[in-house]
Design an enzyme around this catalytic site. Structure first.
Site, PDB file in Angstrom:
ATOM      1  N   ASP A  53       0.840  -1.195   0.000  1.00  0.00           N
ATOM      2  CA  ASP A  53       0.000   0.000   0.000  1.00  0.00           C
ATOM      3  C   ASP A  53       0.880   1.253   0.000  1.00  0.00           C
ATOM      4  OD1 ASP A  53      -2.940   1.071   0.697  1.00  0.00           O
ATOM      5  OD2 ASP A  53      -1.457   2.254   1.805  1.00  0.00           O
ATOM      6  N   TYR A  58       2.782  10.147  -0.501  1.00  0.00           N
ATOM      7  CA  TYR A  58       3.859   9.663   0.376  1.00  0.00           C
ATOM      8  C   TYR A  58       5.236   9.945  -0.246  1.00  0.00           C
ATOM      9  CZ  TYR A  58       0.210   6.567   2.442  1.00  0.00           C
ATOM     10  OH  TYR A  58      -0.916   6.037   3.009  1.00  0.00           O
ATOM     11  N   LYS A  83      -2.749   5.888  -4.242  1.00  0.00           N
ATOM     12  CA  LYS A  83      -3.884   6.784  -3.975  1.00  0.00           C
ATOM     13  C   LYS A  83      -3.737   8.101  -4.721  1.00  0.00           C
ATOM     14  CE  LYS A  83      -3.835   4.756   0.614  1.00  0.00           C
ATOM     15  NZ  LYS A  83      -2.409   4.589   0.914  1.00  0.00           N
ATOM     16  N   HIS A 116      -7.795   9.656  -2.046  1.00  0.00           N
ATOM     17  CA  HIS A 116      -7.125   9.665  -0.741  1.00  0.00           C
ATOM     18  C   HIS A 116      -7.904  10.440   0.319  1.00  0.00           C
ATOM     19  CE1 HIS A 116      -2.800   9.389   1.013  1.00  0.00           C
ATOM     20  NE2 HIS A 116      -3.693   9.212   1.951  1.00  0.00           N
ATOM     21  N   SER A 153     -10.712   6.627   0.498  1.00  0.00           N
ATOM     22  CA  SER A 153     -10.066   6.589   1.802  1.00  0.00           C
ATOM     23  C   SER A 153     -10.572   7.771   2.622  1.00  0.00           C
ATOM     24  CB  SER A 153      -8.549   6.680   1.606  1.00  0.00           C
ATOM     25  OG  SER A 153      -7.892   6.499   2.822  1.00  0.00           O
ATOM     26  N   ASN A 154     -10.786   7.547   3.886  1.00  0.00           N
ATOM     27  CA  ASN A 154     -11.237   8.606   4.802  1.00  0.00           C
ATOM     28  C   ASN A 154     -12.609   9.144   4.436  1.00  0.00           C
ATOM     29  OD1 ASN A 154      -8.654   8.698   6.295  1.00  0.00           O
ATOM     30  ND2 ASN A 154      -7.870   9.341   4.312  1.00  0.00           N
ATOM     31  N   SER A 202      -2.831   2.858   9.755  1.00  0.00           N
ATOM     32  CA  SER A 202      -2.325   2.934  11.134  1.00  0.00           C
ATOM     33  C   SER A 202      -2.959   1.871  12.030  1.00  0.00           C
ATOM     34  CB  SER A 202      -2.572   4.314  11.750  1.00  0.00           C
ATOM     35  OG  SER A 202      -1.609   5.225  11.320  1.00  0.00           O
ATOM     36  N   GLY A 205      -1.871   2.278  15.373  1.00  0.00           N
ATOM     37  CA  GLY A 205      -1.938   3.667  15.849  1.00  0.00           C
ATOM     38  C   GLY A 205      -0.627   4.406  15.612  1.00  0.00           C
ATOM     39  N   LYS A 244       2.813  -1.036   9.094  1.00  0.00           N
ATOM     40  CA  LYS A 244       4.052  -0.506   8.501  1.00  0.00           C
ATOM     41  C   LYS A 244       5.215  -0.734   9.448  1.00  0.00           C
ATOM     42  CE  LYS A 244       7.179   2.964   8.561  1.00  0.00           C
ATOM     43  NZ  LYS A 244       7.962   3.447   9.709  1.00  0.00           N
ATOM     44  N   SER A 245       6.290  -1.304   8.949  1.00  0.00           N
ATOM     45  CA  SER A 245       7.552  -1.297   9.683  1.00  0.00           C
ATOM     46  C   SER A 245       8.681  -1.340   8.665  1.00  0.00           C
ATOM     47  CB  SER A 245       7.674  -2.507  10.616  1.00  0.00           C
ATOM     48  OG  SER A 245       8.957  -2.476  11.214  1.00  0.00           O
ATOM     49  N   ARG A 250      10.145  -7.004  12.630  1.00  0.00           N
ATOM     50  CA  ARG A 250       8.784  -6.527  12.936  1.00  0.00           C
ATOM     51  C   ARG A 250       7.816  -6.843  11.800  1.00  0.00           C
ATOM     52  NH1 ARG A 250      10.051  -0.548  15.429  1.00  0.00           N
ATOM     53  NH2 ARG A 250      10.841  -1.230  17.450  1.00  0.00           N
TER      54      ARG A 250
HETATM   55  P1  A2P Z   1       9.331   0.904  12.515  1.00  0.00           P
HETATM   56  O1  A2P Z   1       8.981   1.171  11.076  1.00  0.00           O
HETATM   57  O2  A2P Z   1      10.581   1.621  12.961  1.00  0.00           O
HETATM   58  O3  A2P Z   1       9.342  -0.562  12.842  1.00  0.00           O
HETATM   59  P2  A2P Z   1       1.247   1.780  11.852  1.00  0.00           P
HETATM   60  O4  A2P Z   1       1.372   0.500  11.083  1.00  0.00           O
HETATM   61  O5  A2P Z   1       0.055   1.850  12.735  1.00  0.00           O
HETATM   62  O6  A2P Z   1       1.355   2.996  10.968  1.00  0.00           O
HETATM   63  O7  A2P Z   1       2.481   1.852  12.867  1.00  0.00           O
HETATM   64  C1  A2P Z   1       3.794   2.002  12.392  1.00  0.00           C
HETATM   65  C2  A2P Z   1       4.695   2.357  13.542  1.00  0.00           C
HETATM   66  O8  A2P Z   1       4.806   1.240  14.434  1.00  0.00           O
HETATM   67  C3  A2P Z   1       6.084   2.647  13.078  1.00  0.00           C
HETATM   68  O9  A2P Z   1       6.623   3.615  13.942  1.00  0.00           O
HETATM   69  C4  A2P Z   1       6.819   1.319  13.225  1.00  0.00           C
HETATM   70  O10 A2P Z   1       8.189   1.548  13.436  1.00  0.00           O
HETATM   71  C5  A2P Z   1       6.152   0.749  14.455  1.00  0.00           C
HETATM   72  N1  A2P Z   1       6.056  -0.729  14.424  1.00  0.00           N
HETATM   73  C6  A2P Z   1       5.583  -1.468  13.411  1.00  0.00           C
HETATM   74  N2  A2P Z   1       5.545  -2.768  13.734  1.00  0.00           N
HETATM   75  C7  A2P Z   1       6.008  -2.858  14.988  1.00  0.00           C
HETATM   76  C8  A2P Z   1       6.209  -3.949  15.898  1.00  0.00           C
HETATM   77  N3  A2P Z   1       5.898  -5.185  15.555  1.00  0.00           N
HETATM   78  N4  A2P Z   1       6.714  -3.655  17.122  1.00  0.00           N
HETATM   79  C9  A2P Z   1       6.995  -2.383  17.481  1.00  0.00           C
HETATM   80  N5  A2P Z   1       6.826  -1.316  16.682  1.00  0.00           N
HETATM   81  C10 A2P Z   1       6.329  -1.552  15.445  1.00  0.00           C
END
Ligand code: A2P
Length: 297
Positions: A53, A58, A83, A116, A153-154, A202, A205, A244-245, A250
């Site tokens: 996504d 972005y 988007k 978007h 979206s939204n 998110s 969050g 997102k990570s 993660r």
């Molecule tokens: P990072 O990219 O440094 O891992 P969302 O998906 O709600 O947007 O949240 C993304 C945020 O959560 C990012 O700051 C991401 O940091 C962090 N994050 C994503 N997965 C994990 C996880 N499994 N444990 C801790 N933090 C996480």
């Protein structure tokens, strides 16, 4: 309401109203800078994610495209969403925006394209007519085979009502902020009742709910992290999460959510949590920070 089973594996899909299958967890790229996106997307695809996504605003569509090519995953095994941003509202502008996103991504079709944001400013009295013109552009590109599924979206009920009044292809997805602490069930249910699949932006969050004690204690019972509880909560409620990570450990953790189930009581406790981690972004007004950034360009 779309009847969807709870997915049992990362390779499972939800079915959109036009029959298109969408992998049940998407890899989110919001807030990932373009220069980190290439490696992150390639790593996510290497870990088994098949749904990416992104969004024009972005600024990382190019990195997404590079990551896809690096991964070697064949195009027909991938699901790519981007988007339409508010600076391209209108029929001709929308067609140009799709072409621009395709060029950035290095793709010849999109799996899903979303409006978007429904409104630019609260004073934007013409949003209804402008979205109608934009959606005509969406439908043209859908009918031309450049996009496999269309969505928004939204959007709240009034925005969907306005769109559904004149459209010939109905929106199939609504991507909403959705995480423990901000579930906006009224909007989620409204979309579901229209047969629209809800995606969670998110779902963690943006990290703000990860220290929550209730979520941590629920996760502990299953040997899972708070992030995994959040992803699982979305899936069990028929909402498609987009965690997102940029860290592979993660990324893998966020997709390892198919060997436990939250009880009804736990889901009820999560649903009753007070507001936590709300982005403060409102549908009536596109995020000022994103707009300000774009106006400076
Ligand atoms: P990072 O990219 O440094 O891992 P969302 O998906 O709600 O947007 O949240 C993304 C945020 O959560 C990012 O700051 C991401 O940091 C962090 N994050 C994503 N997965 C994990 C996880 N499994 N444990 C801790 N933090 C996480």
């Amino acid at each position: 309401m779309l009847k969807q089973n709870i997915p049992a594996a990362m390779t499972d899909t939800f079915t959109l109203a036009n029959g298109v299958q969408i992998p049940c967890i998407g890899y989110g790229t919001w807030q990932t800078p373009n220069d980190q996106t290439r490696a992150a997307v390639s790593a996510a695809l290497g870990l088994g994610y098949r749904h990416i996504d992104t969004a024009w605003c972005y600024g990382n569509e190019q990195g997404v495209g590079q990551g896809i090519r690096d991964s070697g995953v064949p195009r027909d095994q991938l699901f790519v969403t981007t988007k339409h941003w508010v600076t391209a509202r209108g029929y001709e502008q929308t067609i140009a925006a799709v072409e621009d996103s395709l060029k950035n991504l290095g793709l010849d079709y999109l799996d899903l394209y979303l409006i978007h944001w429904p409104c630019v400013l609260r004073s934007d009295a013409a949003w209804e007519e402008i979205n109608a013109q934009t959606w005509r552009g969406f439908e043209k590109m859908y009918n031309d085979g450049k996009i496999r599924a269309l969505g928004v979206s939204n959007f709240q009920a009034k925005h969907l009502d306005a769109l559904e009044k004149f459209c010939t292809v109905k929106p199939m997805v609504n991507q909403l902020e959705f995480h423990p602490g901000y579930l906006q069930w009224d909007n989620v249910r409204d979309s579901m009742e229209r047969g629209i699949l809800v995606e969670a932006w998110s779902p963690l969050g943006s990290g703000a709910v990860l220290q929550n004690e209730l979520l941590a204690s629920i996760g502990k019972r299953y040997g899972k992290t708070t992030a995994q509880v959040c992803v699982r909560y979305a899936l069990q409620n028929g909402v498609l999460p987009l965690p997102k990570s940029v860290h592979p450990v993660r990324m893998a953790q966020n997709a390892d959510v198919f060997d436990f189930a939250l009880s009804e009581e736990e889901c009820a406790k999560i649903a009753a949590m007070p507001t936590l981690g709300f982005s403060t972004y409102l549908p009536e007004e596109a995020p000022a920070d994103a707009l300000a950034g774009l106006l400076k360009k």
